[in-house]
Scaffold this active site. Structure first.
Site, PDB file in Angstrom:
ATOM      1  N   CYS A  18       1.912  -7.346   5.682  1.00 40.06           N
ATOM      2  CA  CYS A  18       1.033  -6.549   4.819  1.00 40.06           C
ATOM      3  C   CYS A  18       1.688  -5.220   4.423  1.00 40.06           C
ATOM      4  O   CYS A  18       2.528  -4.697   5.152  1.00 40.06           O
ATOM      5  CB  CYS A  18      -0.283  -6.267   5.552  1.00 40.06           C
ATOM      6  SG  CYS A  18      -1.357  -7.713   5.587  1.00 40.06           S
TER       7      CYS A  18
ATOM      8  N   CYS B  27      -0.768  -8.822   0.979  1.00 42.63           N
ATOM      9  CA  CYS B  27      -1.973  -8.198   1.533  1.00 42.63           C
ATOM     10  C   CYS B  27      -1.775  -6.700   1.745  1.00 42.63           C
ATOM     11  O   CYS B  27      -0.644  -6.218   1.739  1.00 42.63           O
ATOM     12  CB  CYS B  27      -2.369  -8.876   2.843  1.00 42.63           C
ATOM     13  SG  CYS B  27      -1.023  -9.004   4.021  1.00 42.63           S
TER      14      CYS B  27
END
Lengths: 416, 308
Positions: free
Chosen positions: A235, A316
């Site tokens: 992420c 993400c």
């Protein structure tokens, strides 16, 4: 003012208007007749063209037949000569009497008139074999020249034989490069992604395009390859880009905090390579591949479409995109891969924020910035989907990287 | 039931004892890491990649012959008796021109050098030439039996000097120095504990003695300290002084630069807000909203920011 000019002609009475109408109708009739004639002419030209095509085809066939006959003749001659030479081995003297002087004299003499006569008295095997070799060469070159002459007239025929596309052909040694990159990625670059079967990955890759029509490879065809190469993307690290290929990859190399599609396994395997198939053997076209303009569903375009899609889906946290602010026109057009493929696949449940960096060339024009139209369109698209949005002009760490190559530029001077 | 279960266990046990694990249980002979797995695919792939995409100016190289030449230098051989001369064929097959003024030598800052060189586009250090490229960061050594390649362990240079990797880099460095021409650039690390120009380094032992006097016009030495690192060595001081004396005694002209700006800027990419990394911000970054806060920002960050 312009209106005032018109009445100078005077208002024509209605009868004259009808007259004029009649005239123009007549004119129209003439035009229609003319166009009919033109169409007829065109039709005959097309007829003639197709006839000449037929003729050309026939010529080519004749030519083939002819050269076959000649080959047969030559073969017969060769065997006759060999027979003769076997029979006359005992008369082996050095050759002065060539049997076909006209062939040596006149280079323009058509090859057929140079055909050897099996009955010719051949006393000198060495010399004769030489003459034969020369003859074969002459026949072959004449045939080649003729075939070449025909080619420009018969493009259609040529297309049937070999597909010519506008893009560069498949990268040579594609298999070795992809398998090598695969192991390099797994062993050296990113061992944390775990074991991958590189031989299997190549198999799946080639299954998609080898011996296939290069204009009908769909992005879905790469699904199995995607499954084999997939790995999680950490992420906050995803870095998208548009028209900043060199800069963004220099940046991810300098600052490994960020990952572009080309730094993931799938992108790494194919970055900078070209590939496409053809129906005939060996199933891979090394000469040329279709460009995106020639057909959209070509192997390379479809690959990058699905790869971008899956990279966007897998990203993400905070994601960034590096755009080029020195391009005249739009930094981020509607048709760019980023806006048309990647943004639509951003998952609002996974992605919290999109950061846009608009980077100008050092000393280059500042054509676009965060408040330019295309960037603001992008902003609206993202905000409509409830992504947090921020935009930075000439994001400083990237600016520093640009200054490595332009240390003396005013925009790059150190303060001290 | 019992025999069925025991059969199951045996098969599970056997499947667990995969080739690598059997090898792992085998004796580890040396202290160094073993041969990189899939060495052949990686070397061959890198070779084709280099000539097709990385540096297409290098043509007509036979990548399968190059792999064979590497293989014959160490496979089925005692890993402590591979000499630099065993790689002569490999060196000859991979050789190509190093453009004048593009050579870049280094000690103790490999990562920075390769970021700066940008795959041979800006400079061409040994690792960005075909010879270095195909085996950079890889490991290899042989053994007299079995497959002829030891994937478990390889000797370190402390264990034996004539190991396959050390010998390769020795002859590759010698050849690279002999080929280099024009201005020779050298990037040394001013924060390295052993000194920026350490004794027994590749640069000192194999490169410096092999430059061709007629081909080299000048030396440029960059002494780069790590950002936030110690300034242990610098131009005219410590081990750099030793290097400068060697160059002078050999009759070479040289320039020495501490923290050479372009490389310094590259180091700053990872430390954009460090005081040493201040450059004027682009005027276009000043947006209308900023004019409100700018004076405030400048007051707060005075000494750290600089608006040219």
């Amino acid at each position: 003012m312009a209106e005032e000019g018109k009445p100078a002609w005077g208002d024509p009475p209605r009868v004259v208007t009808l007259d004029m109408l009649w005239h123009s109708m007549e004119k129209m009739q003439n035009l229609i007749l003319n166009s009919i004639q033109e169409t007829k002419k065109l039709a005959t030209t097309v007829d003639q063209l197709s006839k000449s095509m037929e003729k050309l085809k026939q010529d080519l066939k004749d030519q083939e037949k002819h050269s076959q006959e000649e080959t047969v003749k030559i073969k017969e001659n060769v065997s006759a000569v060999i027979k003769d030479s076997v029979n006359m081995r005992h008369v082996a003297t050095e050759g002065q009497n060539f049997p076909l002087p006209h062939c040596r004299r006149a280079q323009n003499v058509p090859s057929e008139s140079c055909a050897l006569h099996p009955t010719s008295q051949v006393p000198l095997p060495g010399g004769i074999i030489l003459v034969l070799l020369i003859l074969i060469a002459v026949v072959a070159s004449v045939a080649a020249v003729r075939a070449k002459k025909h080619q420009p007239d018969s493009n259609l025929l040529a297309v049937e034989v070999e597909e010519h596309w506008k893009g560069g052909g498949t990268t040579r040694n594609l298999q070795e490069i992809i398998v090598g990159r695969c192991y390099d990625y797994v062993r050296a670059a990113s061992p944390w992604i775990g074991e991958k079967n590189c031989a299997h990955i190549w198999e799946e890759f080639q299954n998609v395009f080898v011996y296939k029509n290069p204009c009908s490879v769909m992005k879905e065809d790469y699904q199995r390859l995607m499954d084999l190469t997939s790995h999680p993307i950490p992420c906050n690290k995803s870095m998208f880009w548009s028209k900043t290929n060199d800069l963004v990859h220099q940046y991810t190399k300098a600052s490994p905090d960020f990952v572009t599609l080309e730094n993931t396994m799938l992108g790494y395997l194919a970055d900078g390579l070209t590939w496409c198939g053809k129906l005939s053997s060996p199933g891979i076209n090394h000469q040329s591949c279709p460009s995106w303009r020639e057909c959209e569903d070509n192997p390379v375009s479809s690959f990058w479409k699905i790869a971008s899609e899956s990279f966007a889906k897998a990203s993400c946290g905070v994601v960034q995109v590096m755009l080029n602010g020195s391009l005249s026109g739009v930094s981020i057009s509607k048709n760019s891969l980023f806006r048309s493929v990647e943004v639509p696949h951003f998952n609002p449940n996974k992605i919290s924020e999109v950061r846009v960096w608009v980077i100008d060339d050092v000393g280059g024009p500042d054509s676009e910035s965060c408040d330019s139209q295309s960037v603001m369109e992008l902003e609206n698209e993202l905000k409509e989907r409830n992504f947090k949005y921020s935009c930075f002009d000439n994001y400083r760490p990237v600016r520093l990287l640009q200054c490595v190559r332009n240390p003396d530029h005013a925009e790059c001077k150190f303060c001290s | 039931m019992n025999s069925c279960c025991s059969g199951l266990f045996v098969s599970i046990f056997l499947s667990l004892m995969s080739a690598t694990q059997v090898q792992a249980l085998g004796s580890k002979q040396w202290n160094g890491e073993g041969t990189s797995l899939n060495l052949e695919s990686i070397v061959t792939g890198r070779c084709y990649d280099y000539i097709q995409t990385v540096n297409p100016t290098v043509r007509n190289k036979n990548c399968s012959a190059i792999w064979e030449a590497l293989k014959q230098a160490f496979v089925y051989k005692d890993p402590c008796s591979v000499l630099p001369s065993d790689y002569e064929l490999l060196i000859n097959l991979t050789l190509h021109e190093i453009p004048p003024n593009k050579s870049l030598f280094w000690e103790n800052n490999k990562h920075l050098v390769h970021k700066y060189a940008n795959k041979g586009l800006h400079y061409m250090p040994l690792g960005d030439s075909l010879t270095g490229w195909i085996v950079d960061n890889l490991n290899w050594c042989g053994k007299p039996n079995g497959s002829g390649i030891d994937y478990i362990s390889c000797p370190t240079t402390e264990e034996c000097e004539h190991n396959p990797v050390e010998s390769f880099w020795r002859i590759a460095s010698v050849t690279y120095a002999k080929q280099s021409s024009g201005v020779i650039h050298t990037m040394l690390n001013g924060s390295a504990l052993g000194g920026a120009f350490p004794n027994n380094s590749f640069f000192a032992d194999y490169e410096l003695p092999n430059f061709q006097k007629d081909c080299v016009s000048h030396f440029e030495i960059w002494v780069m300290d790590d950002i936030e690192g110690a300034d242990l060595d610098s131009c005219g001081r410590g081990s750099i002084k030793v290097l400068e004396d060697i160059l002078s005694s050999k009759g070479y002209s040289y320039t020495c630069i501490d923290n050479y700006t372009p490389v310094r800027i590259l180091q700053c990419v990872d430390f954009p807000s460090h005081p040493e990394c201040a450059i004027p911000s682009d005027s276009s970054i000043i947006k209308p909203w900023m004019t409100l806060f700018l004076p405030l920002l400048i007051t707060i960050n005075h000494g750290q920011m600089c608006f040219g």
